[in-house]
Design an enzyme around this catalytic site. Structure first.
Site, PDB file in Angstrom:
ATOM      1  N   HIS A 190       0.870  -1.148   0.113  1.00 15.07           N
ATOM      2  CA  HIS A 190       0.030   0.017  -0.114  1.00 15.07           C
ATOM      3  C   HIS A 190       1.014   1.123   0.178  1.00 15.07           C
ATOM      4  O   HIS A 190       2.039   1.155   0.537  1.00 15.07           O
ATOM      5  CB  HIS A 190      -0.947  -0.095   1.166  1.00 15.07           C
ATOM      6  CG  HIS A 190      -2.156   0.699   1.159  1.00 15.07           C
ATOM      7  ND1 HIS A 190      -3.356   0.647   0.453  1.00 15.07           N
ATOM      8  CD2 HIS A 190      -2.388   2.283   1.480  1.00 15.07           C
ATOM      9  CE1 HIS A 190      -4.238   1.321   0.556  1.00 15.07           C
ATOM     10  NE2 HIS A 190      -3.889   2.211   0.987  1.00 15.07           N
ATOM     11  N   ASP A 249     -13.780   2.955   7.169  1.00 21.19           N
ATOM     12  CA  ASP A 249     -12.973   3.628   6.244  1.00 21.19           C
ATOM     13  C   ASP A 249     -13.346   4.163   4.893  1.00 21.19           C
ATOM     14  O   ASP A 249     -13.002   5.290   4.578  1.00 21.19           O
ATOM     15  CB  ASP A 249     -11.843   2.870   5.989  1.00 21.19           C
ATOM     16  CG  ASP A 249     -10.480   3.508   5.221  1.00 21.19           C
ATOM     17  OD1 ASP A 249     -10.259   4.737   5.607  1.00 21.19           O
ATOM     18  OD2 ASP A 249     -10.127   3.224   3.915  1.00 21.19           O
ATOM     19  N   ARG A 292     -12.725  12.806   4.428  1.00 26.22           N
ATOM     20  CA  ARG A 292     -11.238  13.404   4.328  1.00 26.22           C
ATOM     21  C   ARG A 292     -10.815  14.012   2.958  1.00 26.22           C
ATOM     22  O   ARG A 292     -10.252  14.930   3.010  1.00 26.22           O
ATOM     23  CB  ARG A 292     -10.136  12.309   4.825  1.00 26.22           C
ATOM     24  CG  ARG A 292     -10.625  11.903   6.419  1.00 26.22           C
ATOM     25  CD  ARG A 292      -9.954  10.798   6.576  1.00 26.22           C
ATOM     26  NE  ARG A 292      -8.417  10.862   6.474  1.00 26.22           N
ATOM     27  CZ  ARG A 292      -7.640   9.923   6.108  1.00 26.22           C
ATOM     28  NH1 ARG A 292      -7.854   8.542   5.901  1.00 26.22           N
ATOM     29  NH2 ARG A 292      -6.270  10.183   5.779  1.00 26.22           N
ATOM     30  N   SER A 349      -6.748   4.272   8.337  1.00 26.15           N
ATOM     31  CA  SER A 349      -7.251   4.135   7.149  1.00 26.15           C
ATOM     32  C   SER A 349      -6.746   2.853   6.425  1.00 26.15           C
ATOM     33  O   SER A 349      -7.263   1.863   5.941  1.00 26.15           O
ATOM     34  CB  SER A 349      -7.319   5.425   6.303  1.00 26.15           C
ATOM     35  OG  SER A 349      -7.443   5.318   5.049  1.00 26.15           O
ATOM     36  N   LYS A 405      -7.680  -1.628   6.390  1.00 28.77           N
ATOM     37  CA  LYS A 405      -8.045  -2.207   4.966  1.00 28.77           C
ATOM     38  C   LYS A 405      -7.181  -3.137   4.802  1.00 28.77           C
ATOM     39  O   LYS A 405      -7.475  -4.284   4.598  1.00 28.77           O
ATOM     40  CB  LYS A 405      -7.709  -1.171   3.803  1.00 28.77           C
ATOM     41  CG  LYS A 405      -8.647  -0.141   3.543  1.00 28.77           C
ATOM     42  CD  LYS A 405      -8.559   0.485   2.186  1.00 28.77           C
ATOM     43  CE  LYS A 405      -7.503   1.579   2.066  1.00 28.77           C
ATOM     44  NZ  LYS A 405      -7.991   2.692   2.783  1.00 28.77           N
TER      45      LYS A 405
HETATM   46  N1  URA Z   1      -4.052   5.592   1.594  1.00 29.44           N
HETATM   47  C1  URA Z   1      -5.165   5.418   2.325  1.00 29.44           C
HETATM   48  O1  URA Z   1      -5.702   4.201   2.145  1.00 29.44           O
HETATM   49  N2  URA Z   1      -5.703   6.020   3.341  1.00 29.44           N
HETATM   50  C2  URA Z   1      -5.009   7.079   3.804  1.00 29.44           C
HETATM   51  O2  URA Z   1      -5.349   7.751   4.641  1.00 29.44           O
HETATM   52  C3  URA Z   1      -3.954   7.551   3.026  1.00 29.44           C
HETATM   53  C4  URA Z   1      -3.343   6.622   1.924  1.00 29.44           C
END
Ligand code: URA
Length: 443
Positions: free
Chosen positions: A84, A163, A170, A185, A189
């Protein structure tokens, strides 16, 4: 007695620490409609200013994670690894890396987000492939993973729904750049998707949510500590996001650049970051002992065509039109093509990722409000990047848009994103360091 939403917001506003029970009731009420978007926006802004300590961040992540279910992938053989990014401009690494890693035998179950703030999102990019379904059921998610070794979806009602809803707020309320909010966040995930190990690309520089090296390192260390608490080995690279990665910024244009890379086209900065991260994933997944071996295996997956075939297979399985992979030029094109020209002879000194990211929102490649629809074909092609020699009036970048009304503003923003210097700038390090639970390592 349970606290009212306004009491919880005030407590965070005043810098106090929220208990796990308070976080749980506030976020559960948000999902049920008992906390309104404007109250959640106020809460997010309070967290932005007041932060959360380590315990609170872990409790927050736990609440976000348990707003949905945690997928059990034990029936799928192999060490499952995902990657990620903390968010970048032109950052299409996931699209290239997931098929490479899967082609090397490490299963990649990937749950991604949409565009956030000035940065692009893997989900929006994938959905630019006509027909591509990012909203698979959990059953389909497991089936695609078992069949192809790779699956790419978004949060659903079952996976980290808190999220999904907070992320959309956000995006448009200036509350992205917060270490606990980013940690909750990302990790909610990632912990929900059934992985065994995680590799993170923590961006740094003007186009990153954490612009300074210190704050980027702090974010990486927070993410790694949260991962450890939940039993997931997490490794991070800190990589440069002062200029966008690669040449394409948008959605379809980024997917097309990703196919090009999988066909073997060298986009040096993009592929350097991609291979570094894929090597770490192969190492975590037991398919490479050293990073050098991981890089070689990844390169071989591209050169042999196995990674492109894997991408095609995943796109087909998830309902996407594979024709566009084979014939990208058949994709619809924008009504307006605007060239941004160099004001002088010299070298590109800067190509500011933050300014390019905001320009991409204006032309329709991102969202200004939560209800905005993305125009998948809109984008910015950066023909020149830092260090490139340019002549006066040579094209620096091309803007593709249907929105005539925003074109002049976008053109101005892209022009300002570039600085042209008389001398070549010093090359910047693309990969700064690697961080894991044992500490910070040179790359
Ligand atoms: N990627 C995400 O999934 N969440 C964030 O807050 C920032 C980057």
């Amino acid at each position: 007695v349970s606290a009212l939403p306004a009491e919880i917001i005030r407590k965070k506003r005043d810098g106090d620490r929220l208990t796990p029970a308070e976080l749980k009731s506030f976020i559960a009420a948000y999902l049920d409609g008992g906390v309104a978007d404007y109250q959640m926006s106020a809460f997010l802004m309070a967290v932005y200013f007041r932060g959360m300590d380590e315990e609170e961040t872990a409790a927050f992540t736990d609440v976000m994670l348990n707003s949905g279910s945690v997928v059990d992938l034990s029936a799928v053989p192999g060490i499952k690894v995902d990657k990620h990014s903390t968010g970048g401009v032109g950052d299409k690494v996931s699209l290239i890396l997931a098929p490479i890693v899967a082609a090397c035998g490490v299963p990649v179950p990937m749950i991604s987000g949409r565009g956030l703030g000035h940065t692009g999102g893997t989900l929006d990019k994938l959905e630019s492939i006509t027909g591509f379904r990012t909203n698979l059921s959990l059953k389909e998610y497991k089936e695609v993973l078992a069949a192809t070794g790779c699956v790419m979806i978004g949060q659903t009602a079952e996976i980290a729904p808190a999220d999904k809803k907070m992320y959309a707020l956000r995006d448009v309320t200036g509350t992205v750049e917060s270490i606990p909010l980013i940690a909750g966040s990302i990790m909610s995930k990632k912990l929900a998707e059934g992985i065994d190990a995680l590799v993170l690309d923590v961006k740094t520089g003007r186009g990153a949510f954490m612009a300074s090296r210190e704050r980027s390192r702090e974010l990486a260390q927070t993410l790694i500590r949260v991962g450890k608490r939940f039993g997931k080995t997490t490794t991070a690279l800190i990589t440069d996001m002062s200029q966008p990665l690669g040449h394409a910024v948008g959605n379809w244009v980024e997917v097309a650049e990703s196919f090009d890379c999988l066909r073997g086209k060298e986009v040096p900065d993009l592929m350097e970051v991609t291979y570094a991260l894929s090597a770490l994933m192969l190492r975590s997944g037991g398919k490479a002992v050293t990073i050098a071996e991981g890089i070689n295996r990844s390169k071989d997956a591209v050169q042999s065509g196995r990674a492109l075939a894997k991408f095609r297979e995943v796109v087909g399985r998830q309902g996407g039109n594979v024709e566009f992979i084979d014939h990208p030029h058949t994709y619809p094109v924008c009504k307006h093509i605007i060239h941004v020209k160099s004001p002088a002879n010299g070298f590109v000194g800067e190509c500011d990722a933050l300014a390019i990211g905001f320009a991409s929102i204006l032309i329709g490649a991102g969202r200004a409000t939560t209800d905005d629809a993305i125009d998948p074909k809109a984008g910015i092609m950066l023909l020149k990047k830092c260090g490139d020699r340019v002549a006066k009036d040579e094209t620096l970048a091309t803007i593709l848009t249907d929105r005539a009304e925003t074109a002049a503003d976008a053109q101005e923003r892209v022009a300002r994103a570039y600085t042209i210097a008389p001398d070549a700038p010093k090359p910047v390090n693309l990969i700064h360091e690697m961080i894991d639970e044992h500490g910070v390592h040179e790359w």
